[in-house]
Scaffold this motif. Structure first.
Motif, short mmCIF file in Angstrom:
data_model
loop_
_atom_site.label_atom_id
_atom_site.label_comp_id
_atom_site.label_asym_id
_atom_site.label_seq_id
_atom_site.Cartn_x
_atom_site.Cartn_y
_atom_site.Cartn_z
N GLN A 13 0.82 -1.20 0.00
CA GLN A 13 0.00 0.00 0.00
C GLN A 13 0.86 1.27 0.00
O GLN A 13 0.35 2.36 -0.22
CB GLN A 13 -0.90 0.01 1.24
CG GLN A 13 -1.82 -1.19 1.35
CD GLN A 13 -2.85 -1.23 0.24
OE1 GLN A 13 -3.58 -0.26 0.04
NE2 GLN A 13 -2.91 -2.33 -0.48
N THR A 14 2.18 1.11 0.27
CA THR A 14 3.05 2.28 0.40
C THR A 14 4.11 2.38 -0.69
O THR A 14 4.70 3.43 -0.86
CB THR A 14 3.75 2.28 1.77
OG1 THR A 14 4.53 1.08 1.90
CG2 THR A 14 2.73 2.36 2.91
N TRP A 15 4.37 1.31 -1.41
CA TRP A 15 5.39 1.31 -2.47
C TRP A 15 4.79 1.91 -3.74
O TRP A 15 3.68 1.57 -4.11
CB TRP A 15 5.85 -0.11 -2.75
CG TRP A 15 7.01 -0.19 -3.68
CD1 TRP A 15 6.98 -0.21 -5.04
CD2 TRP A 15 8.39 -0.27 -3.33
NE1 TRP A 15 8.24 -0.30 -5.56
CE2 TRP A 15 9.14 -0.33 -4.53
CE3 TRP A 15 9.07 -0.29 -2.13
CZ2 TRP A 15 10.52 -0.43 -4.54
CZ3 TRP A 15 10.45 -0.38 -2.14
CH2 TRP A 15 11.16 -0.44 -3.34
N THR A 16 5.53 2.79 -4.42
CA THR A 16 5.06 3.35 -5.68
C THR A 16 6.07 3.08 -6.77
O THR A 16 7.28 3.06 -6.52
CB THR A 16 4.82 4.87 -5.57
OG1 THR A 16 6.03 5.50 -5.16
CG2 THR A 16 3.72 5.18 -4.58
N GLY A 17 5.58 2.86 -7.97
CA GLY A 17 6.45 2.66 -9.12
C GLY A 17 6.98 1.25 -9.26
O GLY A 17 6.54 0.31 -8.59
N PHE A 18 7.95 1.12 -10.16
CA PHE A 18 8.58 -0.16 -10.49
C PHE A 18 9.32 -0.71 -9.28
O PHE A 18 9.99 0.02 -8.56
CB PHE A 18 9.56 0.07 -11.65
CG PHE A 18 10.34 -1.15 -12.04
CD1 PHE A 18 9.76 -2.14 -12.81
CD2 PHE A 18 11.65 -1.30 -11.64
CE1 PHE A 18 10.48 -3.26 -13.18
CE2 PHE A 18 12.38 -2.42 -12.00
CZ PHE A 18 11.79 -3.40 -12.77
N CYS A 19 9.20 -2.00 -9.05
CA CYS A 19 9.90 -2.65 -7.94
C CYS A 19 11.06 -3.46 -8.51
O CYS A 19 10.87 -4.57 -9.00
CB CYS A 19 8.94 -3.55 -7.16
SG CYS A 19 9.68 -4.23 -5.66
N GLY A 20 12.24 -2.90 -8.44
CA GLY A 20 13.43 -3.59 -8.92
C GLY A 20 14.40 -3.89 -7.80
O GLY A 20 15.51 -4.35 -8.04
N ASN A 21 14.00 -3.63 -6.56
CA ASN A 21 14.88 -3.80 -5.42
C ASN A 21 14.13 -4.56 -4.33
O ASN A 21 13.45 -3.96 -3.50
CB ASN A 21 15.32 -2.41 -4.92
CG ASN A 21 16.25 -2.47 -3.72
OD1 ASN A 21 16.50 -3.53 -3.18
ND2 ASN A 21 16.74 -1.32 -3.31
N THR A 22 14.26 -5.87 -4.34
CA THR A 22 13.53 -6.70 -3.37
C THR A 22 13.94 -6.35 -1.94
O THR A 22 13.09 -6.34 -1.05
CB THR A 22 13.75 -8.20 -3.65
OG1 THR A 22 13.04 -8.53 -4.85
CG2 THR A 22 13.21 -9.07 -2.54
N ARG A 23 15.19 -6.04 -1.72
CA ARG A 23 15.64 -5.69 -0.35
C ARG A 23 14.92 -4.44 0.14
O ARG A 23 14.47 -4.38 1.28
CB ARG A 23 17.15 -5.51 -0.31
CG ARG A 23 17.67 -5.28 1.09
CD ARG A 23 19.19 -5.40 1.14
NE ARG A 23 19.66 -5.26 2.49
CZ ARG A 23 20.11 -4.13 3.01
NH1 ARG A 23 20.17 -3.03 2.28
NH2 ARG A 23 20.52 -4.08 4.26
N GLY A 24 14.81 -3.44 -0.72
CA GLY A 24 14.10 -2.22 -0.35
C GLY A 24 12.63 -2.47 -0.09
O GLY A 24 12.04 -1.93 0.85
N CYS A 25 12.02 -3.30 -0.92
CA CYS A 25 10.62 -3.67 -0.74
C CYS A 25 10.43 -4.40 0.59
O CYS A 25 9.50 -4.10 1.34
CB CYS A 25 10.18 -4.56 -1.91
SG CYS A 25 8.56 -5.32 -1.75
N ASP A 26 11.32 -5.31 0.91
CA ASP A 26 11.27 -6.07 2.16
C ASP A 26 11.33 -5.12 3.36
O ASP A 26 10.52 -5.21 4.29
CB ASP A 26 12.41 -7.08 2.20
CG ASP A 26 12.40 -7.94 3.43
OD1 ASP A 26 11.37 -8.58 3.71
OD2 ASP A 26 13.43 -7.98 4.14
N ILE A 27 12.28 -4.20 3.33
CA ILE A 27 12.45 -3.25 4.43
C ILE A 27 11.20 -2.37 4.58
O ILE A 27 10.71 -2.16 5.69
CB ILE A 27 13.71 -2.39 4.22
CG1 ILE A 27 14.96 -3.26 4.39
CG2 ILE A 27 13.73 -1.20 5.18
CD1 ILE A 27 16.25 -2.58 3.94
#
Length: 55
Positions: A13-27
Motif C-alpha cells: 500500500q506504500t510502495w510506488t512505481g517499479f519494484c526492482g529492489n527486493t531488499r528495499g521492498c522487504d524493508i
C-alpha cells in the motif's frame, strides 16, 4: 505437533512505481506495513512490491 501458520500476500500500500529492489521492498513492508517480509514480483507488464503477512 507443530502447526505452520498461513502466509497471505497483498500488493504494498506504500510502495510506488517499479519494484526492482527486493531488499528495499522487504524493508519497507516490515517498517511501514508491519509485514513479515516483502518481495518484488512480476505483475502485468512490470514488477510490483508485495508484502507478506501471517494470517
Amino acid at each position: 505437533m507443530m502447526v505452520e501458520g498461513r502466509v497471505c500476500q497483498r500488493r504494498s500500500q506504500t510502495w510506488t512505481g517499479f519494484c526492482g529492489n527486493t531488499r528495499g521492498c522487504d524493508i519497507q513492508c516490515k517498517r511501514w506495513e508491519r509485514a513479515s517480509h516483502g518481495a518484488c514480483h512480476a505483475q502485468f507488464l512490470g514488477f510490483a512490491c508485495f508484502c507478506y503477512f501471517n494470517c
